[in-house]
Enzyme design. Structure first.
Site, PDB file in Angstrom:
ATOM      1  N   CYS A  93       0.296   3.278   3.508  1.00  0.00           N
ATOM      2  CA  CYS A  93       0.644   2.756   4.828  1.00  0.00           C
ATOM      3  C   CYS A  93       1.946   3.412   5.328  1.00  0.00           C
ATOM      4  O   CYS A  93       2.811   3.771   4.531  1.00  0.00           O
ATOM      5  CB  CYS A  93       0.810   1.236   4.775  1.00  0.00           C
ATOM      6  SG  CYS A  93      -0.741   0.330   4.978  1.00  0.00           S
TER       7      CYS A  93
ATOM      8  N   GLN B 291      -8.997  13.423  -0.026  1.00  0.00           N
ATOM      9  CA  GLN B 291      -8.218  14.343  -0.838  1.00  0.00           C
ATOM     10  C   GLN B 291      -8.635  15.783  -0.568  1.00  0.00           C
ATOM     11  O   GLN B 291      -9.744  16.044  -0.099  1.00  0.00           O
ATOM     12  CB  GLN B 291      -8.443  14.044  -2.320  1.00  0.00           C
ATOM     13  CG  GLN B 291      -7.986  12.662  -2.747  1.00  0.00           C
ATOM     14  CD  GLN B 291      -7.876  12.581  -4.265  1.00  0.00           C
ATOM     15  OE1 GLN B 291      -7.333  13.468  -4.914  1.00  0.00           O
ATOM     16  NE2 GLN B 291      -8.412  11.512  -4.836  1.00  0.00           N
TER      17      GLN B 291
ATOM     18  N   CYS C 102       0.837  -1.208   0.000  1.00  0.00           N
ATOM     19  CA  CYS C 102       0.000   0.000   0.000  1.00  0.00           C
ATOM     20  C   CYS C 102       0.870   1.255   0.000  1.00  0.00           C
ATOM     21  O   CYS C 102       1.753   1.409   0.827  1.00  0.00           O
ATOM     22  CB  CYS C 102      -0.904  -0.004   1.233  1.00  0.00           C
ATOM     23  SG  CYS C 102      -1.753   1.567   1.482  1.00  0.00           S
TER      24      CYS C 102
ATOM     25  N   HIS D 138      -4.430   0.262   7.951  1.00  0.00           N
ATOM     26  CA  HIS D 138      -4.920   0.059   6.594  1.00  0.00           C
ATOM     27  C   HIS D 138      -6.358  -0.473   6.542  1.00  0.00           C
ATOM     28  O   HIS D 138      -7.074  -0.247   5.562  1.00  0.00           O
ATOM     29  CB  HIS D 138      -3.969  -0.933   5.902  1.00  0.00           C
ATOM     30  CG  HIS D 138      -4.254  -1.171   4.458  1.00  0.00           C
ATOM     31  ND1 HIS D 138      -3.792  -0.343   3.467  1.00  0.00           N
ATOM     32  CD2 HIS D 138      -4.948  -2.153   3.835  1.00  0.00           C
ATOM     33  CE1 HIS D 138      -4.191  -0.804   2.285  1.00  0.00           C
ATOM     34  NE2 HIS D 138      -4.902  -1.904   2.478  1.00  0.00           N
TER      35      HIS D 138
ATOM     36  N   ASN E 200     -13.355   9.760  -1.540  1.00  0.00           N
ATOM     37  CA  ASN E 200     -13.978   8.728  -2.379  1.00  0.00           C
ATOM     38  C   ASN E 200     -13.792   7.423  -1.642  1.00  0.00           C
ATOM     39  O   ASN E 200     -12.666   7.027  -1.384  1.00  0.00           O
ATOM     40  CB  ASN E 200     -13.267   8.594  -3.733  1.00  0.00           C
ATOM     41  CG  ASN E 200     -13.486   9.808  -4.599  1.00  0.00           C
ATOM     42  OD1 ASN E 200     -14.549  10.411  -4.567  1.00  0.00           O
ATOM     43  ND2 ASN E 200     -12.469  10.158  -5.364  1.00  0.00           N
TER      44      ASN E 200
ATOM     45  N   HIS F 206      -8.355   7.358   3.623  1.00  0.00           N
ATOM     46  CA  HIS F 206      -7.741   8.616   3.170  1.00  0.00           C
ATOM     47  C   HIS F 206      -8.759   9.464   2.424  1.00  0.00           C
ATOM     48  O   HIS F 206      -9.765   8.964   1.936  1.00  0.00           O
ATOM     49  CB  HIS F 206      -6.560   8.329   2.236  1.00  0.00           C
ATOM     50  CG  HIS F 206      -6.977   7.796   0.889  1.00  0.00           C
ATOM     51  ND1 HIS F 206      -7.376   6.488   0.690  1.00  0.00           N
ATOM     52  CD2 HIS F 206      -7.100   8.403  -0.324  1.00  0.00           C
ATOM     53  CE1 HIS F 206      -7.697   6.319  -0.581  1.00  0.00           C
ATOM     54  NE2 HIS F 206      -7.548   7.458  -1.224  1.00  0.00           N
TER      55      HIS F 206
ATOM     56  N   HIS G 245     -21.491  22.690   5.541  1.00  0.00           N
ATOM     57  CA  HIS G 245     -22.203  21.400   5.528  1.00  0.00           C
ATOM     58  C   HIS G 245     -21.394  20.345   4.782  1.00  0.00           C
ATOM     59  O   HIS G 245     -20.442  20.684   4.063  1.00  0.00           O
ATOM     60  CB  HIS G 245     -23.585  21.548   4.882  1.00  0.00           C
ATOM     61  CG  HIS G 245     -23.525  22.022   3.459  1.00  0.00           C
ATOM     62  ND1 HIS G 245     -23.470  23.356   3.112  1.00  0.00           N
ATOM     63  CD2 HIS G 245     -23.509  21.350   2.291  1.00  0.00           C
ATOM     64  CE1 HIS G 245     -23.423  23.488   1.802  1.00  0.00           C
ATOM     65  NE2 HIS G 245     -23.435  22.280   1.269  1.00  0.00           N
TER      66      HIS G 245
ATOM     67  N   SER H  82      -8.874   4.602  -5.249  1.00  0.00           N
ATOM     68  CA  SER H  82      -7.772   3.817  -5.793  1.00  0.00           C
ATOM     69  C   SER H  82      -7.186   2.876  -4.750  1.00  0.00           C
ATOM     70  O   SER H  82      -6.367   2.030  -5.066  1.00  0.00           O
ATOM     71  CB  SER H  82      -6.691   4.758  -6.304  1.00  0.00           C
ATOM     72  OG  SER H  82      -6.281   5.617  -5.255  1.00  0.00           O
TER      73      SER H  82
ATOM     74  N   HIS I 278      -7.021   2.043   1.886  1.00  0.00           N
ATOM     75  CA  HIS I 278      -6.453   2.716   3.063  1.00  0.00           C
ATOM     76  C   HIS I 278      -7.283   3.973   3.374  1.00  0.00           C
ATOM     77  O   HIS I 278      -7.598   4.733   2.465  1.00  0.00           O
ATOM     78  CB  HIS I 278      -4.991   3.095   2.793  1.00  0.00           C
ATOM     79  CG  HIS I 278      -4.255   3.445   4.048  1.00  0.00           C
ATOM     80  ND1 HIS I 278      -3.332   2.623   4.627  1.00  0.00           N
ATOM     81  CD2 HIS I 278      -4.364   4.528   4.857  1.00  0.00           C
ATOM     82  CE1 HIS I 278      -2.880   3.188   5.734  1.00  0.00           C
ATOM     83  NE2 HIS I 278      -3.497   4.347   5.893  1.00  0.00           N
TER      84      HIS I 278
HETATM   85  P1  H2U Z   1      -8.343   8.282  -4.425  1.00  0.00           P
HETATM   86  O1  H2U Z   1      -8.345   6.942  -3.788  1.00  0.00           O
HETATM   87  O2  H2U Z   1      -9.508   9.148  -3.996  1.00  0.00           O
HETATM   88  O3  H2U Z   1      -8.178   8.214  -5.901  1.00  0.00           O
HETATM   89  O4  H2U Z   1      -7.061   9.090  -3.860  1.00  0.00           O
HETATM   90  C1  H2U Z   1      -5.779   8.628  -3.974  1.00  0.00           C
HETATM   91  C2  H2U Z   1      -4.889   9.745  -4.472  1.00  0.00           C
HETATM   92  O5  H2U Z   1      -3.565   9.444  -4.117  1.00  0.00           O
HETATM   93  C3  H2U Z   1      -4.918   9.877  -5.988  1.00  0.00           C
HETATM   94  O6  H2U Z   1      -5.346  11.175  -6.333  1.00  0.00           O
HETATM   95  C4  H2U Z   1      -2.683   9.845  -5.118  1.00  0.00           C
HETATM   96  C5  H2U Z   1      -3.464   9.641  -6.408  1.00  0.00           C
HETATM   97  O7  H2U Z   1      -3.042  10.582  -7.367  1.00  0.00           O
HETATM   98  N1  H2U Z   1      -1.465   9.068  -5.033  1.00  0.00           N
HETATM   99  C6  H2U Z   1      -0.283   9.693  -4.727  1.00  0.00           C
HETATM  100  O8  H2U Z   1      -0.245  10.924  -4.591  1.00  0.00           O
HETATM  101  N2  H2U Z   1       0.854   8.964  -4.573  1.00  0.00           N
HETATM  102  C7  H2U Z   1       0.926   7.612  -4.759  1.00  0.00           C
HETATM  103  O9  H2U Z   1       1.947   6.999  -4.558  1.00  0.00           O
HETATM  104  C8  H2U Z   1      -0.278   6.892  -5.244  1.00  0.00           C
HETATM  105  C9  H2U Z   1      -1.560   7.653  -5.253  1.00  0.00           C
HETATM  106 ZN    ZN Z   2      -2.403   1.118   3.671  1.00  0.00          ZN
END
Ligand code: H2U
Ligand code: ZN
Length: 347
Positions: free
Chosen positions: A53, A169, A50, A114, A154, A167, A297, A162, A165
């Site tokens: 992590c 944005q 991951c 994670h 998301n 997280h 909100h 993606s 874990h």
């Molecule tokens: P999402 O799961 O909402 O897509 O957010 C993950 C974000 O993490 C995604 O925008 C970034 C991706 O660009 N990312 C990094 O900045 N570094 C990484 O090593 C992988 C993913």
């Molecule tokens: Zn992780």
């Protein structure tokens, strides 16, 4: 049991000045559509593969610190960049209009574990996430060229996340994005016309009606809005009229952490799955204006409709005409009210 009758109608969304069509009589129709996979919470607390992590290397080669609470970094694949060099392709001509855009995109890990989600984190674990969101809003928003800070999450592969874990944005932009601009306009017009805040009045209306409120705590209310488009769409509304997260005091931040945990747990319990969604906070633009009209909100937009596997699609008439839903906001609220606030998959 449908409170608003079994007949097709449309409802007005005063916050984005648009209609949603409601067709409650259709909920009995047969379904032979998509059936997907149920997702149970992961048992893997550390995944060596991951990129979020603690201690692991990200895709760009930079290693994460061995963080033990939250961790923020600049997105390695940012959609927006702080520099926007002028470029000959960006000259507009007639209908072909373009503008350079600038922004800063960050990623915020909510927890080192994670396997967790907001639903399975404690209120105490969610609290530092709220402080981090508020601090990012302040820091990014204080840059004179940043006009708006969009904080979002998301959740789940169905929503395009993606990585499981925990997280979210943060995209901060040199312009006010469309949804925030529409809400700014609507709130401004309502204040000018009535002398009252649109969402303060809306919250009072919902508290009086009761039927769309899922729960309340001291400082927040969770509501399936009158105008919900997604089957289990929810809004979290602050009870006090504040425009942004940094204005929330300590008690209000505790309350927000409590509300997030309770709502996400109810969502997971609804279909006994790790409930997918896009959620995010709408707050005052950081464009230097005072924005008395703005009421802080959160929106939760979950795609699921009938089960852990059957989602709503926004297609056909909805892409070409307007959004439409079958189950009413009142029956969605009733179902979420019936869900437990103890997670079905304890840690
Ligand atoms: P999402 O799961 O909402 O897509 O957010 C993950 C974000 O993490 C995604 O925008 C970034 C991706 O660009 N990312 C990094 O900045 N570094 C990484 O090593 C992988 C993913
Ligand atoms: Zn992780």
């Amino acid at each position: 049991m449908e409170k608003k009758g079994q007949y097709p109608h449309r409802r007005w969304n005063p916050l984005r000045q648009s209609w949603v069509m409601v067709s409650p009589h259709r909920t009995q129709r047969p379904w032979q559509g998509e059936v997907g996979q149920k997702t149970l919470p992961s048992a893997v607390t550390f995944d060596p593969e991951c990129y979020l992590c603690p201690g692991n290397k990200r895709a760009g080669g930079v290693a994460n610190p061995k963080y033990d609470s939250i961790f923020t970094f600049v997105n390695d694949f940012a959609a927006l960049l702080p520099e926007a060099p002028s470029h000959p392709d960006l000259t507009s001509s007639g209908l072909l209009r373009a503008e350079a855009v600038r922004g800063l995109c960050k990623v915020l890990c909510f927890h080192p574990d994670h396997s967790l989600t907001l639903a399975r984190m404690t209120q105490e674990e969610i609290r530092p996430v709220i402080d981090a969101w508020a601090a990012e809003y302040t820091e990014l928003g204080s840059l004179d060229w940043i006009k708006y800070v969009q904080i979002f999450e998301n959740r789940g592969a169905m929503m395009g996340a993606s990585n499981p874990h925990p997280h979210g944005q943060i995209w901060s932009t040199g312009f006010v994005p469309d949804e925030a601009a529409i809400e700014t306009q609507a709130q401004r017009e309502h204040l000018a016309k009535t002398g009252h805040c649109l969402l303060c009045e809306y919250l009072k209306t919902e508290q009086a009606a009761g039927e769309r409120i899922i729960f309340e705590n001291d400082h927040f209310a969770a509501v399936v809005p009158w105008w919900a488009v997604w089957p289990f769409e929810v809004m979290l509304l602050s009870k006090r009229h504040v425009g942004s997260m940094p204005q929330l005091d300590t008690d209000e931040r505790d309350s927000l952490a409590d509300a997030l945990r309770r709502l996400c747990t109810r969502f997971d319990n609804l279909f006994e799955t790790s409930f997918p969604y896009t959620m995010g906070f709408h707050q005052s633009p950081t464009d230097g204006e005072s924005h008395e009209e703005w009421h802080f909100h959160a929106h939760f937009y979950p795609p699921l409709l009938r089960s852990a596997t059957v989602r709503k699609f926004m297609v056909g008439f909805e892409m070409l005409g307007m959004p439409q839903r079958d189950i009413t906001a009142e029956s969605a609220a009733e179902r979420l009210r019936a869900c437990s606030e103890t997670h079905f998959w304890p840690r």
